[in-house]
Write an enzyme that holds these catalytic residues in place. Structure first.
Site, PDB file in Angstrom:
ATOM      1  N   SER A   1       0.837  -1.197   0.000  1.00 37.40           N
ATOM      2  CA  SER A   1       0.000   0.000   0.000  1.00 37.40           C
ATOM      3  C   SER A   1       0.872   1.246   0.000  1.00 37.40           C
ATOM      4  O   SER A   1       1.998   1.240   0.494  1.00 37.40           O
ATOM      5  CB  SER A   1      -0.899   0.015   1.241  1.00 37.40           C
ATOM      6  OG  SER A   1      -0.131   0.224   2.413  1.00 37.40           O
ATOM      7  N   ASP A   2       0.354   2.320  -0.568  1.00 34.76           N
ATOM      8  CA  ASP A   2       0.940   3.622  -0.304  1.00 34.76           C
ATOM      9  C   ASP A   2       0.684   3.922   1.164  1.00 34.76           C
ATOM     10  O   ASP A   2      -0.141   3.291   1.822  1.00 34.76           O
ATOM     11  CB  ASP A   2       0.322   4.685  -1.211  1.00 34.76           C
ATOM     12  CG  ASP A   2       1.215   5.898  -1.381  1.00 34.76           C
ATOM     13  OD1 ASP A   2       2.137   6.095  -0.551  1.00 34.76           O
ATOM     14  OD2 ASP A   2       1.000   6.668  -2.331  1.00 34.76           O
TER      15      ASP A   2
END
Length: 869
Positions: free
Chosen positions: A285-286
């Site tokens: 994930s960012d």
């Protein structure tokens, strides 16, 4: 947190993610795609890595697997992101670190040119060398995963804040940039991370909290609404090249795609990335882009970064929650094993071993000593060893800076040769009064612009400004030189530039960056396409007084030059991009002819902003719900947009001048004997699992007698020995996995392979027949001038359909040619290059439309053409 409360949080977040909200029902939707494809140890190029991963992962306990997939929390340790360690088997915590142009927060590191800048070289070798050098520096600091390169944003709109981190709005050029950079990074022994996947094209509304802080009343992040054809032919294209290059990781974005968050979008992650492309690495994930627990796991996310739901909250969607989800059967065991296998396969693929060198820098302090856990100020010790990893990379940065400088106009003013008097004007020519690193994350526009702002930056070890290098050259040439670094000092500037024998060098810029920083009202994205610091008026003023005015632009993308570019007193224009630490020496190399310019603009310079046909969505348009950005332009962005509407640009995509001249002749097309395209058939193996974990909840309680609990640190442990049956009695936890998750989400049986995807033993990236050579194109290029130069012949194709752009880039090379010499340009066309995505067949198809190839020095200057037969 009590066990039952953990379970309730997991159930609530997953349930809302799986079912969607009422307000979304009338908006664009993303179709479900389950189950998440599991790793394929037979994939070409991944066999050895998966053999080693299997040997390692098969030994792991459940908690060790959860540790490997969950970040320890923001500022939990030394890197911007770290997962938990596995000390029992000798694996230290894996370190994830920005940025796509150098080691963010490091000292004694290099500040490289931006991705967009190296794209302007149109030189595959320099793209690779830059990637290799960046990889070596990250490796030398103890980094395991380099958070770059960037294909999202691709560059849908020229005002988008982070376009400079990527390469070009052309997917073919970006694909080459991605591929070469990834090969370089991973050849240095660290994992590359292709980001931000996918449709992450603006900074406005990318995060709810960030937007609310600015007074925007939204409850969800922006949705990029992209149709199937546009997705495949434009935005997915460079990620295909990344996967074929063997990229180890992909970062899912903050934004939504068709109203499904990127990090739990089963269509884009399971269907496109892992299914159709056959991606064998891991999806992370960012930072804070995860919005659910089990839902994101089953949709294809493999690593949670930085681990906490909100920075420094101590709460996580995974960690303890993921342990619980495995134990109660919400997330199947094979999905957990798949996450761990993908991470470790990427680890071994780039040549890493379990005895990794220690992390020798700290992201949160430049001091030698500090807290290991900066979030809570705990465990004070040495955290920085100040290791110098620069090697001779400054020479490469200088070379790229010169090779990427685009000569947009030249009426004989360049190259300079011992000019009598140089009048240097503009803040961009000089230093930032606070020093090159005086603004956090480069979040200001003061002095010369050599990189944008945000997490995609690094620390300058030094910055050679234009005036630094010009002064040294002036000393050597006995040139008189004076400089004014104040754009508003009108009277002083006028008295300087109107003097006899003056050659005026006007340095101007335009900046942008990531959305958490606002510079003069530019909230990441640019407000407009004008030059900053009143640069356009400065140029007009100087050129009205001096008949030899040379303009040098440092910018994050195109600006509108319409009002002054064709003035007869503006004798030359150069675009120097964001060149990094050697900025001044690079531009002087070009100005004085030590480097004969050959770069090409990697984007279009339009006469008016409306010519692009796209823009940032600056105001919410869906009440307090998710702003909706409809990609109604389809594949028609940048030069494709202007070409389709027959709009003449100021400087077209691929344009660039030289100090010599070239001619093109003798186009030849040779057809290959490639067979017919066949959809991929067959099935995957059954999802593998390794077991090896206890069903007893007591075995997962935090071992308080073994080590102290660190506040805010994310662990895989639970804090209670209550039974799973008792926890499942919670009303929010009453569903079975089959009821809770979408249909097919937990199916572990063999799955049909995607028709457009690779076979089990093929190289990932799509159906292997897409990469068959269909034609070989050759043409002769002759240097008709008097000095040696480099030329960039470009191959374009007209696909011929009514919904196709007039031409699309499909090949290029950069060639050194001596005066009078003729060199042959050669490029191949693959089946992919000639195909369109058929939304009905859900596969690639070479249409019956007549197809034409063109060769020339830019997208609008194509003297050679031939029909394909």
């Amino acid at each position: 947190m009590r066990f039952s409360a953990v379970a309730a949080l997991l159930a609530a977040t997953c349930s809302s993610a799986a079912t969607g909200s009422v307000q979304k029902r009338d908006l664009a939707t993303s179709e479900p795609h389950y189950p998440s494809p599991w790793m394929n140890p037979q994939a070409s190029g991944w066999e050895d890595a998966y053999e080693k991963a299997r040997a390692f992962v098969s030994q792991l306990t459940l908690m060790e697997k959860v540790n490997l997939t969950t970040g320890v929390g923001w500022e939990g340790e030394q890197c911007v992101g770290q997962v938990g360690s596995i000390p029992r088997l000798g694996l230290r915590s894996l370190c994830m670190q920005d940025s796509p142009l150098g080691v963010r927060f490091g000292d004694y590191v290099s500040a490289f040119s931006s991705g967009q800048t190296v794209a302007a070289t149109f030189d595959r070798s320099l793209m690779y060398q830059r990637g290799k050098a960046m990889g070596e520096e990250h490796k030398g600091k103890g980094v395991n995963v380099v958070l770059g390169p960037v294909a999202g944003p691709l560059g849908r709109t020229p005002t988008g804040g982070r376009g400079w981190e990527g390469f070009s709005p052309d997917p073919y050029l970006t694909g080459v940039g991605m591929s070469e950079t990834i090969k370089g990074i991973q050849d240095a022994g660290v994992i590359a991370c292709a980001k931000h996947y996918i449709g992450n094209e603006q900074e406005h509304f990318r995060q709810v909290g960030e937007s609310q802080d600015r007074g925007y009343n939204i409850s969800e992040t922006l949705s990029s609404n992209i149709d199937d054809k546009t997705m495949h032919e434009l935005y997915l294209w460079p990620f295909v090249d990344a996967v074929r290059a063997g990229v180890g990781s992909v970062m899912c974005a903050y934004t939504q795609v068709n109203n499904s968050y990127s990090c739990q979008n089963s269509k884009t992650l399971n269907g496109l990335l892992k299914g159709e492309l056959g991606f064998q690495g891991f999806v992370m994930s960012d930072w804070q882009a995860q919005h659910s627990g089990a839902a994101s796991a089953m949709a294809g996310m493999d690593m949670s970064m930085p681990g906490d739901t909100v920075f420094n909250s101590g709460l996580s969607y995974w960690g303890t929650n993921l342990t619980v989800a495995i134990l109660n059967g919400t997330v199947p065991e094979y999905r957990m094993d798949d996450m761990a296998m993908r991470i470790m396969a990427a680890f071994f693929k780039v040549g890493m071993t379990l005895d990794q060198p220690p992390i020798n820098f700290d992201s949160w302090t430049s001091d030698t000593y500090g807290p290991l856990h900066a979030a809570v100020g705990q465990d004070y010790q040495q955290v920085n060893w100040h290791v110098d990893v620069q090697d001779d990379h400054g020479d490469l940065i200088r070379e790229i800076g010169g090779a990427s400088t685009v000569l947009l106009k030249n009426n004989g003013a360049l190259p300079l040769s011992k000019p009598k008097f140089l009048a240097v004007v503009g803040e961009d020519a000089g230093p930032n009064p606070l020093g090159p690193n005086g603004c956090a994350d480069r979040g200001c526009d003061a002095g010369t612009l050599a990189m944008g702002w945000g997490s995609g930056t690094t620390t300058f070890p030094y910055l050679v400004t234009p005036i630094d290098a010009l002064n040294l050259q002036a000393i050597e040439d006995h040139t008189r030189i004076e400089a004014i670094f104040n754009n508003t000092a009108s009277d002083t500037i006028e008295s300087l530039v109107k003097q006899q024998d003056a050659t005026a060098l006007v340095f101007v810029n335009a900046d942008s960056g990531e959305g958490y920083i606002d510079v003069d009202g530019n909230e990441g994205d640019r407000k407009n396409l004008t030059l900053w610091g009143n640069g356009d008026e400065l140029i007009k003023s100087v050129s009205s007084l001096c008949n030899n005015t040379i303009v040098i632009i440092h910018s994050v993308g195109p600006t509108i030059v319409t009002d002054w570019y064709d003035s007869e007193n503006v004798t030359a224009i150069l675009w120097a991009g964001l060149p990094g630490q050697e900025s001044g020496r690079s531009i002087v190399d070009v100005l004085y002819g030590r480097v004969n310019p050959a770069a090409r603009t990697p984007f279009t310079w339009a006469a008016d902003p409306s010519d692009y046909g796209t823009d940032v969505l600056y105001k919410p348009n869906n009440g307090n719900g998710a702003p909706q950005q409809d990609y109604t332009e389809g594949v028609f962005i940048d030069y494709r947009a202007l070409d389709s509407r027959n709009i003449t640009p100021i400087f077209e995509f691929g344009f660039g001048l030289s100090y010599t001249t070239f001619e093109y002749a003798n186009l030849n097309v040779e057809k290959s004997n490639a067979g017919e395209y066949q959809p991929t058939t067959g099935e995957s193996d059954e999802a593998p699992t390794f077991g090896n974990f206890s069903d007893s909840l007591a075995d997962y309680v935090f071992p308080a007698d073994s080590f102290p609990h660190i506040w805010q640190y994310i662990y895989p442990y639970v804090n209670t020995s209550s039974s799973l049956e008792e926890a499942s009695a919670d009303p929010d936890y009453g569903q079975t996995a089959e009821e809770f998750l979408p249909p097919g989400a937990v199916d572990s049986s063999p799955r049909p392979l995607e028709p457009a995807g690779p076979s089990l033993t093929a190289q990932p990236g799509g159906n292997e027949l897409l990469f068959d050579t269909m034609y070989t194109i050759t043409a002769d290029v002759t240097n008709t001038g008097k000095i040696v130069g480099e030329e960039v012949p470009q191959l374009y194709v007209s696909l011929g359909g009514p919904d196709d752009p007039p031409v699309v880039l499909r090949g290029f090379d950069r060639m050194r040619i001596d005066p009078g010499q003729t060199t042959q340009f050669r490029a191949i066309l693959t089946r992919r290059d000639l195909s369109n995505w058929d939304v009905t067949l859900q596969n690639w198809l070479v249409s019956e439309a007549s197809k034409t190839v063109y060769v020339g020095p830019s997208s609008r200057k194509l003297p050679l053409s031939a029909q394909l037969r």
